[in-house]
Design a protein around this motif. Structure first.
Motif, PDB file in Angstrom:
ATOM      1  N   ASP A  74       0.814  -1.212   0.000  1.00  9.54           N
ATOM      2  CA  ASP A  74       0.000   0.000   0.000  1.00  9.54           C
ATOM      3  C   ASP A  74       0.853   1.270   0.000  1.00  9.54           C
ATOM      4  O   ASP A  74       0.317   2.374   0.097  1.00  9.54           O
ATOM      5  N   LEU A  75       2.159   1.126  -0.114  1.00  8.08           N
ATOM      6  CA  LEU A  75       3.067   2.267  -0.043  1.00  8.08           C
ATOM      7  C   LEU A  75       2.799   3.237  -1.184  1.00  8.08           C
ATOM      8  O   LEU A  75       2.784   2.865  -2.357  1.00  8.08           O
ATOM      9  N   LYS A  76       2.564   4.494  -0.815  1.00  6.50           N
ATOM     10  CA  LYS A  76       2.308   5.549  -1.797  1.00  6.50           C
ATOM     11  C   LYS A  76       3.411   6.601  -1.796  1.00  6.50           C
ATOM     12  O   LYS A  76       3.639   7.251  -2.804  1.00  6.50           O
ATOM     13  N   VAL A  77       4.056   6.779  -0.643  1.00  6.94           N
ATOM     14  CA  VAL A  77       5.082   7.816  -0.505  1.00  6.94           C
ATOM     15  C   VAL A  77       6.328   7.182   0.089  1.00  6.94           C
ATOM     16  O   VAL A  77       6.253   6.508   1.126  1.00  6.94           O
ATOM     17  N   LEU A  78       7.467   7.402  -0.562  1.00  4.57           N
ATOM     18  CA  LEU A  78       8.736   6.873  -0.064  1.00  4.57           C
ATOM     19  C   LEU A  78       9.799   7.955  -0.205  1.00  4.57           C
ATOM     20  O   LEU A  78      10.099   8.401  -1.314  1.00  4.57           O
ATOM     21  N   HIS A 126       3.835   4.899 -12.479  1.00  2.00           N
ATOM     22  CA  HIS A 126       2.719   5.440 -11.692  1.00  2.00           C
ATOM     23  C   HIS A 126       3.116   6.682 -10.883  1.00  2.00           C
ATOM     24  O   HIS A 126       2.264   7.269 -10.217  1.00  2.00           O
ATOM     25  N   LEU A 127       4.395   7.057 -10.941  1.00  2.00           N
ATOM     26  CA  LEU A 127       4.833   8.220 -10.164  1.00  2.00           C
ATOM     27  C   LEU A 127       4.108   9.480 -10.586  1.00  2.00           C
ATOM     28  O   LEU A 127       3.967   9.758 -11.774  1.00  2.00           O
ATOM     29  N   LYS A 128       3.683  10.244  -9.599  1.00  2.00           N
ATOM     30  CA  LYS A 128       3.099  11.558  -9.849  1.00  2.00           C
ATOM     31  C   LYS A 128       4.099  12.653  -9.485  1.00  2.00           C
ATOM     32  O   LYS A 128       4.061  13.742 -10.037  1.00  2.00           O
ATOM     33  N   LEU A 130       8.374  13.171  -8.385  1.00  2.00           N
ATOM     34  CA  LEU A 130       9.725  12.658  -8.191  1.00  2.00           C
ATOM     35  C   LEU A 130      10.566  13.805  -7.667  1.00  2.00           C
ATOM     36  O   LEU A 130      10.621  14.870  -8.291  1.00  2.00           O
ATOM     37  N   ASP A 131      11.166  13.592  -6.535  1.00  2.00           N
ATOM     38  CA  ASP A 131      12.020  14.610  -5.911  1.00  2.00           C
ATOM     39  C   ASP A 131      11.257  15.917  -5.688  1.00  2.00           C
ATOM     40  O   ASP A 131      11.751  17.001  -5.982  1.00  2.00           O
ATOM     41  N   PHE A 132      10.045  15.796  -5.176  1.00  2.00           N
ATOM     42  CA  PHE A 132       9.171  16.933  -4.854  1.00  2.00           C
ATOM     43  C   PHE A 132       8.785  17.769  -6.073  1.00  2.00           C
ATOM     44  O   PHE A 132       8.398  18.915  -5.946  1.00  2.00           O
ATOM     45  N   SER A 133       8.889  17.176  -7.250  1.00  2.00           N
ATOM     46  CA  SER A 133       8.524  17.871  -8.481  1.00  2.00           C
ATOM     47  C   SER A 133       7.554  16.989  -9.268  1.00  2.00           C
ATOM     48  O   SER A 133       7.814  15.801  -9.470  1.00  2.00           O
ATOM     49  N   GLY A 134       6.450  17.572  -9.710  1.00  2.00           N
ATOM     50  CA  GLY A 134       5.448  16.816 -10.439  1.00  2.00           C
ATOM     51  C   GLY A 134       5.983  16.247 -11.742  1.00  2.00           C
ATOM     52  O   GLY A 134       6.799  16.870 -12.413  1.00  2.00           O
ATOM     53  N   VAL A 135       5.534  15.043 -12.083  1.00  2.00           N
ATOM     54  CA  VAL A 135       5.896  14.416 -13.345  1.00  2.00           C
ATOM     55  C   VAL A 135       4.881  14.878 -14.393  1.00  2.00           C
ATOM     56  O   VAL A 135       3.676  14.681 -14.230  1.00  2.00           O
ATOM     57  N   THR A 136       5.373  15.485 -15.455  1.00  2.00           N
ATOM     58  CA  THR A 136       4.496  16.052 -16.477  1.00  2.00           C
ATOM     59  C   THR A 136       4.237  15.060 -17.616  1.00  2.00           C
ATOM     60  O   THR A 136       4.967  14.080 -17.774  1.00  2.00           O
ATOM     61  N   LYS A 137       3.208  15.352 -18.415  1.00  2.00           N
ATOM     62  CA  LYS A 137       2.910  14.537 -19.603  1.00  2.00           C
ATOM     63  C   LYS A 137       4.101  14.556 -20.558  1.00  2.00           C
ATOM     64  O   LYS A 137       4.436  13.552 -21.169  1.00  2.00           O
ATOM     65  N   GLN A 138       4.715  15.716 -20.679  1.00  2.00           N
ATOM     66  CA  GLN A 138       5.876  15.848 -21.571  1.00  2.00           C
ATOM     67  C   GLN A 138       7.012  14.948 -21.094  1.00  2.00           C
ATOM     68  O   GLN A 138       7.658  14.280 -21.902  1.00  2.00           O
ATOM     69  N   GLU A 139       7.245  14.909 -19.799  1.00  2.00           N
ATOM     70  CA  GLU A 139       8.301  14.038 -19.270  1.00  2.00           C
ATOM     71  C   GLU A 139       7.980  12.564 -19.512  1.00  2.00           C
ATOM     72  O   GLU A 139       8.870  11.780 -19.821  1.00  2.00           O
ATOM     73  N   ARG A 140       6.712  12.195 -19.366  1.00  2.00           N
ATOM     74  CA  ARG A 140       6.316  10.805 -19.641  1.00  2.00           C
ATOM     75  C   ARG A 140       6.601  10.446 -21.098  1.00  2.00           C
ATOM     76  O   ARG A 140       7.102   9.368 -21.402  1.00  2.00           O
ATOM     77  N   GLY A 141       6.287  11.366 -22.004  1.00  2.00           N
ATOM     78  CA  GLY A 141       6.575  11.147 -23.423  1.00  2.00           C
ATOM     79  C   GLY A 141       8.060  11.029 -23.691  1.00  2.00           C
ATOM     80  O   GLY A 141       8.504  10.144 -24.438  1.00  2.00           O
TER      81      GLY A 141
END
Length: 160
Positions: A74-78, A126-128, A130-141
């Motif tokens: 159930d870990l969501k935050v690490l 599934h990361l939203k 990373l390092d206190f910075s949101g993962v964007t659609k552009q980064e996923r691409g």
């Protein structure tokens, strides 16, 4: 914006084991966590933690990601920032955590590796954050393109 519920496990109390000079997660499990504003949910015997969705192991001396962390489904935050994790391949172990949404690794030797952020987003889709910075659609691409490029030109070693 929806209000954060006190019962939402994403915002539940963390198991706070930061700043304890720990060398392993096994060592961490024998430590008493810091008391938070809300107590951790424990089994009736008071020994085992019933629901653990947030672990803070920041600012320790960890050089590996112990497989015991993968038992917390159930870990969501690490939080692992400020440790000594040298190989990006260590993060591969976390891919079995289906709910992991927030991960910190900055301040580890791997942060300086070429393709660090792309690798993390590829391994942990599934990361939203990373390092206190949101993962964007552009980064996923970009991460998908990065993955295709390296898989076409031979498997890239995450330990490079």
């Amino acid at each position: 914006m929806a209000e954060k519920s006190k019962n939402d496990p994403l915002y539940g109390p963390p198991l706070d084991l930061s700043f304890k000079c720990l060398n392993s997660v096994e060592e961490a499990m024998s430590e008493e966590p810091r008391a938070g504003l809300r107590p951790l949910l424990r089994s009736p015997e008071g020994k085992d933690i019933k629901l653990l969705s947030w672990i803070d192991l920041s600012f320790n001396d960890l050089s590996t990601i112990d497989p015991v962390l993968t038992s917390f489904k159930d870990l969501k935050v690490l939080y692992l920032h400020g440790n000594g994790i040298p190989k990006m391949s260590e993060v591969d172990k976390l891919a079995v955590l289906p709910h992991l949404q927030n991960l910190t690794l900055h301040g580890n030797p791997i942060e300086g590796e070429k393709g660090y952020r792309n690798y993390m987003i590829t391994v942990l889709p599934h990361l939203k954050n990373l390092d206190f910075s949101g993962v964007t659609k552009q980064e996923r691409g970009m991460a998908k393109l990065w993955k295709r490029t390296f898989s076409r030109h031979g498997k890239r070693s995450a330990d490079e």
